[in-house]
Design a protein around this motif. Structure first.
Motif, PDB file in Angstrom:
ATOM      1  N   LEU A   1      35.681  40.646  34.886  1.00  0.00           N
ATOM      2  CA  LEU A   1      34.753  40.799  36.004  1.00  0.00           C
ATOM      3  C   LEU A   1      35.342  41.704  37.068  1.00  0.00           C
ATOM      4  O   LEU A   1      34.683  42.605  37.579  1.00  0.00           O
ATOM      5  CB  LEU A   1      34.431  39.427  36.604  1.00  0.00           C
ATOM      6  CG  LEU A   1      33.493  39.430  37.834  1.00  0.00           C
ATOM      7  CD1 LEU A   1      32.157  40.053  37.471  1.00  0.00           C
ATOM      8  CD2 LEU A   1      33.310  38.016  38.362  1.00  0.00           C
ATOM      9  N   VAL A   2      36.623  41.490  37.397  1.00  0.00           N
ATOM     10  CA  VAL A   2      37.265  42.326  38.398  1.00  0.00           C
ATOM     11  C   VAL A   2      37.267  43.775  37.953  1.00  0.00           C
ATOM     12  O   VAL A   2      36.976  44.690  38.713  1.00  0.00           O
ATOM     13  CB  VAL A   2      38.711  41.839  38.658  1.00  0.00           C
ATOM     14  CG1 VAL A   2      39.474  42.855  39.496  1.00  0.00           C
ATOM     15  CG2 VAL A   2      38.685  40.488  39.354  1.00  0.00           C
ATOM     16  N   SER A   3      37.568  43.987  36.670  1.00  0.00           N
ATOM     17  CA  SER A   3      37.579  45.347  36.150  1.00  0.00           C
ATOM     18  C   SER A   3      36.217  45.990  36.251  1.00  0.00           C
ATOM     19  O   SER A   3      36.092  47.168  36.539  1.00  0.00           O
ATOM     20  CB  SER A   3      38.042  45.333  34.684  1.00  0.00           C
ATOM     21  OG  SER A   3      37.937  46.602  34.102  1.00  0.00           O
ATOM     22  N   SER A   4      35.150  45.199  36.051  1.00  0.00           N
ATOM     23  CA  SER A   4      33.805  45.770  36.020  1.00  0.00           C
ATOM     24  C   SER A   4      33.301  46.140  37.397  1.00  0.00           C
ATOM     25  O   SER A   4      32.408  46.970  37.528  1.00  0.00           O
ATOM     26  CB  SER A   4      32.829  44.791  35.365  1.00  0.00           C
ATOM     27  OG  SER A   4      32.613  43.678  36.204  1.00  0.00           O
ATOM     28  N   VAL A   5      33.859  45.530  38.444  1.00  0.00           N
ATOM     29  CA  VAL A   5      33.323  45.787  39.774  1.00  0.00           C
ATOM     30  C   VAL A   5      34.316  46.512  40.669  1.00  0.00           C
ATOM     31  O   VAL A   5      34.002  46.876  41.787  1.00  0.00           O
ATOM     32  CB  VAL A   5      32.887  44.473  40.462  1.00  0.00           C
ATOM     33  CG1 VAL A   5      31.833  43.770  39.640  1.00  0.00           C
ATOM     34  CG2 VAL A   5      34.078  43.545  40.724  1.00  0.00           C
ATOM     35  N   ALA A   6      35.544  46.733  40.187  1.00  0.00           N
ATOM     36  CA  ALA A   6      36.574  47.261  41.060  1.00  0.00           C
ATOM     37  C   ALA A   6      36.331  48.706  41.458  1.00  0.00           C
ATOM     38  O   ALA A   6      36.688  49.118  42.546  1.00  0.00           O
ATOM     39  CB  ALA A   6      37.942  47.126  40.388  1.00  0.00           C
ATOM     40  N   ALA A   7      35.766  49.508  40.565  1.00  0.00           N
ATOM     41  CA  ALA A   7      35.601  50.922  40.853  1.00  0.00           C
ATOM     42  C   ALA A   7      34.385  51.462  40.112  1.00  0.00           C
ATOM     43  O   ALA A   7      34.210  51.202  38.935  1.00  0.00           O
ATOM     44  CB  ALA A   7      36.849  51.687  40.435  1.00  0.00           C
ATOM     45  N   HIS A   8      33.576  52.213  40.836  1.00  0.00           N
ATOM     46  CA  HIS A   8      32.399  52.823  40.237  1.00  0.00           C
ATOM     47  C   HIS A   8      32.493  54.333  40.461  1.00  0.00           C
ATOM     48  O   HIS A   8      33.521  54.839  40.902  1.00  0.00           O
ATOM     49  CB  HIS A   8      31.134  52.233  40.852  1.00  0.00           C
ATOM     50  CG  HIS A   8      31.079  50.737  40.778  1.00  0.00           C
ATOM     51  ND1 HIS A   8      30.760  50.061  39.628  1.00  0.00           N
ATOM     52  CD2 HIS A   8      31.319  49.779  41.710  1.00  0.00           C
ATOM     53  CE1 HIS A   8      30.790  48.749  39.838  1.00  0.00           C
ATOM     54  NE2 HIS A   8      31.142  48.560  41.094  1.00  0.00           N
ATOM     55  N   MET A   9      31.447  55.057  40.168  1.00  0.00           N
ATOM     56  CA  MET A   9      31.452  56.494  40.370  1.00  0.00           C
ATOM     57  C   MET A   9      31.194  56.817  41.842  1.00  0.00           C
ATOM     58  O   MET A   9      30.437  56.115  42.519  1.00  0.00           O
ATOM     59  CB  MET A   9      30.403  57.162  39.487  1.00  0.00           C
ATOM     60  CG  MET A   9      30.606  56.944  38.002  1.00  0.00           C
ATOM     61  SD  MET A   9      32.211  57.496  37.391  1.00  0.00           S
ATOM     62  CE  MET A   9      32.087  59.274  37.619  1.00  0.00           C
ATOM     63  N   ALA A  10      31.822  57.884  42.301  1.00  0.00           N
ATOM     64  CA  ALA A  10      31.616  58.339  43.678  1.00  0.00           C
ATOM     65  C   ALA A  10      31.677  59.854  43.715  1.00  0.00           C
ATOM     66  O   ALA A  10      32.516  60.479  43.055  1.00  0.00           O
ATOM     67  CB  ALA A  10      32.669  57.741  44.608  1.00  0.00           C
TER      68      ALA A  10
END
Length: 218
Positions: A11-20
């Protein structure tokens, strides 16, 4: 216990970083090659990869940079770039738009539908494409105070919305005073339709973009 730890880690991996977006530099990103000095009272946005709150503003800041971060010319190619370390959530739909009223309204100048950040359908978090170069329409009006807007609806994962807004200037030697394009839309945000997970069908939600009303700037 092992299952719980693994689940939390995932879960942490899935929400830690997205595209910017990082080119042109969005307000107030600390991750651009160069950026203007911060306006008084503002600070760098270290959460710039976070999704937009469902019922909050569609941009993380309505305060512009004190000077433009890019100078674009109507009818010439422009490049939009993204950070390399974000989770791409299987791609999805990206809109690229311009605004002349600080993002209150926006008209589409380019779209990458279905596989944004990828060359083909791919259920992956690692982006293949980090730059898009396209022709800025020849009839977008000139402005010393325009905004470029990126909007992304992810294909895989929680139903979220990601945006970036950058302050730019536009020159137009032809003197065009009017541009008509599809209105930008903000799926998965309050007041807009929710686009479900694609589930392998990358045409999911396309009708919302096709049916968006036209926006006229003149």
């Amino acid at each position: 216990m092992l299952f719980k730890i693994a689940s939390v880690a995932a879960l942490v991996s899935s929400v830690a970083a997205h595209m910017a977006m990082n080119e042109p530099c969005p307000r107030f990103s600390p991750n651009c090659a160069t950026q203007p000095q911060l306006p008084a009272g503002q600070s760098y946005n270290y959460n710039i990869k976070d999704p937009i709150a469902y019922d909050g503003p569609v941009f993380m800041s309505d305060v512009p940079w004190p000077q433009p971060v890019a100078s674009w010319t109507a009818g010439q190619p422009v490049t939009v770039g993204f950070q390399a370390d974000g989770a791409a959530h299987g791609g999805g739909h990206c809109q690229f738009a311009i605004s002349y009223d600080n993002g209150k309204t926006a008209a589409i100048v380019h779209k990458v539908m279905e596989h944004c950040f990828f060359n083909d359908p791919l259920d992956s978090n690692t982006a293949e494409v980090l730059e898009y170069t396209f022709m800025l329409p020849a009839n977008v009006p000139a402005s010393s105070n325009a905004q470029f807007i990126w909007i992304w609806t992810n294909a895989v994962g929680y139903r979220e919305l990601y945006t970036g807004i950058a302050d730019i200037t536009i020159t137009n030697s032809g003197g065009s005073k009017s541009y008509t394009g599809k209105s930008a839309i903000y799926p998965n945000h309050a007041g807009y339709d929710t686009i479900p997970e694609f589930g392998g069908d990358y045409t999911t939600g396309l009708s919302l973009y096709d049916n968006a009303p036209n926006r006229v700037y003149c």
